[in-house]
Design a protein around this motif. Structure first.
Motif, PDB file in Angstrom:
ATOM      1  N   THR A 132      94.307   5.183  25.051  1.00 44.38           N
ATOM      2  CA  THR A 132      94.976   6.376  24.520  1.00 44.38           C
ATOM      3  C   THR A 132      95.535   6.117  23.120  1.00 44.38           C
ATOM      4  O   THR A 132      95.794   7.054  22.369  1.00 44.38           O
ATOM      5  N   LYS A 133      95.725   4.844  22.771  1.00 44.38           N
ATOM      6  CA  LYS A 133      96.131   4.497  21.408  1.00 44.38           C
ATOM      7  C   LYS A 133      94.926   4.467  20.475  1.00 44.38           C
ATOM      8  O   LYS A 133      94.957   5.012  19.370  1.00 44.38           O
ATOM      9  N   GLU A 134      93.874   3.808  20.931  1.00 41.74           N
ATOM     10  CA  GLU A 134      92.658   3.631  20.140  1.00 41.74           C
ATOM     11  C   GLU A 134      91.584   3.062  21.043  1.00 41.74           C
ATOM     12  O   GLU A 134      91.861   2.220  21.897  1.00 41.74           O
ATOM     13  N   ASP A 135      90.352   3.530  20.863  1.00 42.06           N
ATOM     14  CA  ASP A 135      89.239   2.898  21.563  1.00 42.06           C
ATOM     15  C   ASP A 135      88.261   2.337  20.529  1.00 42.06           C
ATOM     16  O   ASP A 135      88.442   2.514  19.324  1.00 42.06           O
ATOM     17  N   LEU A 136      87.252   1.642  21.003  1.00 39.20           N
ATOM     18  CA  LEU A 136      86.321   1.001  20.070  1.00 39.20           C
ATOM     19  C   LEU A 136      85.600   2.006  19.173  1.00 39.20           C
ATOM     20  O   LEU A 136      85.329   1.726  18.010  1.00 39.20           O
ATOM     21  N   GLN A 137      85.327   3.187  19.709  1.00 42.55           N
ATOM     22  CA  GLN A 137      84.615   4.181  18.906  1.00 42.55           C
ATOM     23  C   GLN A 137      85.472   4.670  17.742  1.00 42.55           C
ATOM     24  O   GLN A 137      85.036   4.674  16.582  1.00 42.55           O
ATOM     25  N   THR A 138      86.712   5.072  18.022  1.00 36.39           N
ATOM     26  CA  THR A 138      87.569   5.578  16.937  1.00 36.39           C
ATOM     27  C   THR A 138      88.050   4.434  16.045  1.00 36.39           C
ATOM     28  O   THR A 138      88.166   4.600  14.827  1.00 36.39           O
ATOM     29  N   GLY A 139      88.314   3.281  16.639  1.00 42.66           N
ATOM     30  CA  GLY A 139      88.797   2.149  15.852  1.00 42.66           C
ATOM     31  C   GLY A 139      87.770   1.661  14.852  1.00 42.66           C
ATOM     32  O   GLY A 139      88.088   1.420  13.680  1.00 42.66           O
ATOM     33  N   THR A 140      86.514   1.537  15.299  1.00 42.79           N
ATOM     34  CA  THR A 140      85.481   1.070  14.372  1.00 42.79           C
ATOM     35  C   THR A 140      85.130   2.151  13.348  1.00 42.79           C
ATOM     36  O   THR A 140      84.744   1.827  12.217  1.00 42.79           O
ATOM     37  N   ALA A 141      85.275   3.411  13.707  1.00 44.81           N
ATOM     38  CA  ALA A 141      85.053   4.484  12.732  1.00 44.81           C
ATOM     39  C   ALA A 141      86.086   4.400  11.608  1.00 44.81           C
ATOM     40  O   ALA A 141      85.750   4.520  10.418  1.00 44.81           O
ATOM     41  N   ALA A 142      87.348   4.182  11.975  1.00 45.99           N
ATOM     42  CA  ALA A 142      88.406   4.038  10.968  1.00 45.99           C
ATOM     43  C   ALA A 142      88.189   2.783  10.136  1.00 45.99           C
ATOM     44  O   ALA A 142      88.408   2.780   8.915  1.00 45.99           O
ATOM     45  N   ALA A 143      87.735   1.710  10.792  1.00 46.29           N
ATOM     46  CA  ALA A 143      87.478   0.465  10.073  1.00 46.29           C
ATOM     47  C   ALA A 143      86.370   0.660   9.037  1.00 46.29           C
ATOM     48  O   ALA A 143      86.490   0.219   7.881  1.00 46.29           O
ATOM     49  N   ALA A 144      85.285   1.323   9.434  1.00 46.50           N
ATOM     50  CA  ALA A 144      84.181   1.567   8.508  1.00 46.50           C
ATOM     51  C   ALA A 144      84.642   2.413   7.325  1.00 46.50           C
ATOM     52  O   ALA A 144      84.252   2.170   6.181  1.00 46.50           O
ATOM     53  N   ALA A 145      85.497   3.402   7.588  1.00 45.21           N
ATOM     54  CA  ALA A 145      86.017   4.246   6.510  1.00 45.21           C
ATOM     55  C   ALA A 145      86.888   3.449   5.554  1.00 45.21           C
ATOM     56  O   ALA A 145      87.052   3.835   4.391  1.00 45.21           O
ATOM     57  N   GLY A 146      87.446   2.332   6.024  1.00 42.49           N
ATOM     58  CA  GLY A 146      88.249   1.474   5.168  1.00 42.49           C
ATOM     59  C   GLY A 146      87.453   0.375   4.498  1.00 42.49           C
ATOM     60  O   GLY A 146      88.021  -0.462   3.792  1.00 42.49           O
ATOM     61  N   GLY A 147      86.128   0.349   4.728  1.00 46.03           N
ATOM     62  CA  GLY A 147      85.276  -0.653   4.098  1.00 46.03           C
ATOM     63  C   GLY A 147      85.058  -1.904   4.917  1.00 46.03           C
ATOM     64  O   GLY A 147      84.418  -2.847   4.447  1.00 46.03           O
ATOM     65  N   PHE A 148      85.553  -1.924   6.159  1.00 46.59           N
ATOM     66  CA  PHE A 148      85.434  -3.122   6.998  1.00 46.59           C
ATOM     67  C   PHE A 148      84.116  -3.097   7.770  1.00 46.59           C
ATOM     68  O   PHE A 148      83.834  -2.152   8.507  1.00 46.59           O
ATOM     69  N   THR A 149      83.341  -4.149   7.620  1.00 45.60           N
ATOM     70  CA  THR A 149      82.110  -4.289   8.398  1.00 45.60           C
ATOM     71  C   THR A 149      82.268  -5.336   9.496  1.00 45.60           C
ATOM     72  O   THR A 149      81.335  -5.584  10.254  1.00 45.60           O
ATOM     73  N   GLY A 150      83.441  -5.947   9.571  1.00 45.53           N
ATOM     74  CA  GLY A 150      83.742  -6.907  10.630  1.00 45.53           C
ATOM     75  C   GLY A 150      85.227  -6.894  10.921  1.00 45.53           C
ATOM     76  O   GLY A 150      86.046  -6.758   9.999  1.00 45.53           O
ATOM     77  N   ILE A 151      85.585  -7.013  12.191  1.00 44.07           N
ATOM     78  CA  ILE A 151      86.998  -7.035  12.577  1.00 44.07           C
ATOM     79  C   ILE A 151      87.221  -8.056  13.688  1.00 44.07           C
ATOM     80  O   ILE A 151      86.381  -8.225  14.572  1.00 44.07           O
ATOM     81  N   ALA A 152      88.337  -8.759  13.603  1.00 41.02           N
ATOM     82  CA  ALA A 152      88.761  -9.681  14.658  1.00 41.02           C
ATOM     83  C   ALA A 152      89.850  -8.986  15.461  1.00 41.02           C
ATOM     84  O   ALA A 152      90.908  -8.652  14.917  1.00 41.02           O
ATOM     85  N   LEU A 153      89.587  -8.766  16.737  1.00 38.02           N
ATOM     86  CA  LEU A 153      90.508  -8.008  17.584  1.00 38.02           C
ATOM     87  C   LEU A 153      91.566  -8.909  18.199  1.00 38.02           C
ATOM     88  O   LEU A 153      91.246  -9.889  18.878  1.00 38.02           O
TER      89      LEU A 153
END
Length: 419
Positions: free
Chosen positions: A70-91
């Motif tokens: 309900t805070k964030e899921d992988l779909q919305t989180g990676t969408a926001a990351a891509a919009a910020g220029g991130f192609t990789g994230i460490a969770l």
């Protein structure tokens, strides 16, 4: 995905085209040609006056999945990351349950397959993040965990930290330390200083962070192991790590983008959107952090993306949760801090991958197209319409920012800004 990016200025210290204005032809997700005046029949993107670099990588972010979707899921989180220029994230493993066995690691890796953004789960250091017994780190490592940390739970037991450093040394993994001595920090919510006195609130002294950094540096030296400090925030912390690097210790560290801009002066109105951990510090600390980035003491910039539902932030300051969302603002904040493009690319794209021993993308023919195009001069409004996170807990929503990500490309997928 086939695309011709025209007239982009390359910023990549590992590329033979660094600082050159060139065309980049991408076919099926691979850079097939780099040159000038390339002719092709594929879609053309005009990047005149824009910069192109390897995709950014975030060493510290939170996505609610598992258990807190309900805070964030992988779909919305990676969408926001891509919009910020991130192609990789460490969770970070701050989930329910925590990422403390290979089952959680494998679940997240399977869920993230085929995404534009490469996802790297970090495993817990202790079972259930309780700080008592070591987690099954080697099992998680074999399943794909790149480093180990208890996330926003600082490890208070020095013996446990020593054992973790010794154990991970056997397979050359890295331990991430969130440095805070909870006995010193107590239940305080803000930085100890003039602002905490003015607000009438008990403060967290810089000492709480610095004591833990000093302890873990001693342990890393004793065990000859690798250690990484997450989100350092004080002048003395920078000095301690600078001294340790001069001694040759295997130490690295990062800083959250918002700690390069905001000070505890922002708390004057008791706005819980500015409640973060570690707390916002002083102008002197901000200046020391920026100096630490410039002289190489601080290796990376992170978003510390921490989404929360409105009921956890739109409440009294004392009871509000810590954290802000930061994927889409990290680049703009780094620019606002006065950092050069070359330095930002080093701290956002190159060094984070080196720390995790991940292959660094290179802008060259024959390489996978893992890149970001951005305009350092573009002004844009960050608002609820273009915020791709599921949560809205950012003090920058509704504000105009300078520096915008326009294209993000990886794994044969493309994000393109509407602007």
């Amino acid at each position: 995905m086939n695309l011709l990016i025209k007239s982009a200025t390359i910023t990549d210290p590992n590329s033979p085209f660094d600082q050159q204005v060139v065309d980049i032809l991408i076919k099926n997700g691979t850079i097939t040609e780099i040159g000038t005046d390339i002719k092709t029949d594929v879609t053309v993107y005009d990047a005149t006056g824009k910069q192109l670099s390897p995709g950014f990588f975030d060493l510290n972010c939170n996505i609610g999945e598992l258990g807190l979707e309900t805070k964030e899921d992988l779909q919305t989180g990676t969408a926001a990351a891509a919009a910020g220029g991130f192609t990789g994230i460490a969770l970070m493993p701050n989930t329910q349950p925590p990422v403390h066995s290979k089952a959680e690691v494998e679940y997240l890796l399977n869920r993230a397959k085929g995404n534009l953004v490469d996802v790297y789960p970090l495993g817990t250091l202790s079972h259930k993040r309780e700080g008592k017994d070591l987690a099954e780190m080697y099992d998680m490592y074999l399943s794909g965990a790149k480093a180990f940390t208890d996330g926003d739970h600082p490890v208070q037991d020095a013996g446990l930290m020593e054992r973790a450093l010794l154990y991970t040394k056997g397979f050359e993994a890295t331990v991430f330390s969130y440095p805070e001595d909870t006995a010193i920090a107590g239940k305080a919510k803000v930085n100890e200083g003039e602002m905490s006195t003015l607000l009438g609130m008990k403060g967290i002294p810089s000492l709480a962070e610095e004591l833990m950094i000093a302890r873990d540096l001693y342990l890393a030296e004793y065990t000859d192991s690798k250690i990484h400090f997450s989100t350092i925030s004080t002048t003395r912390s920078v000095e301690l790590i600078r001294e340790a690097k001069k001694k040759g210790l295997k130490v690295s560290c990062d800083v959250a983008a918002h700690h390069l801009i905001l000070t505890d002066d922002a708390l004057a109105g008791f706005d819980s959107l500015y409640k973060v951990k570690p707390p916002l510090r002083t102008h002197a600390d901000v200046n020391a952090l920026i100096a630490g980035l410039k002289d190489g003491t601080i290796d990376a910039i992170v978003s510390q993306h921490t989404p929360h539902e409105i009921e956890f932030k739109d409440v009294e300051f004392e009871v509000a949760e810590y954290g802000i969302i930061g994927f889409q603002t990290a680049f703009a904040l780094a620019l606002k801090a006065g950092l050069s493009i070359d330095l930002i690319v080093q701290k956002l794209a190159i060094n984070p991958r080196v720390i995790l021993d991940i292959e660094v993308p290179v802008i060259a023919a024959g390489q996978k197209a893992n890149l970001v195009v951005f305009d350092k001069d573009a002004e844009w409004e960050y608002n609820k319409e273009n915020n791709l996170s599921k949560s809205y807990n950012s003090p920058y929503l509704g504000q105009n920012l300078t520096g915008q990500v326009l294209l993000t490309c990886n794994n044969n997928h493309l994000y393109k800004s509407n602007k």
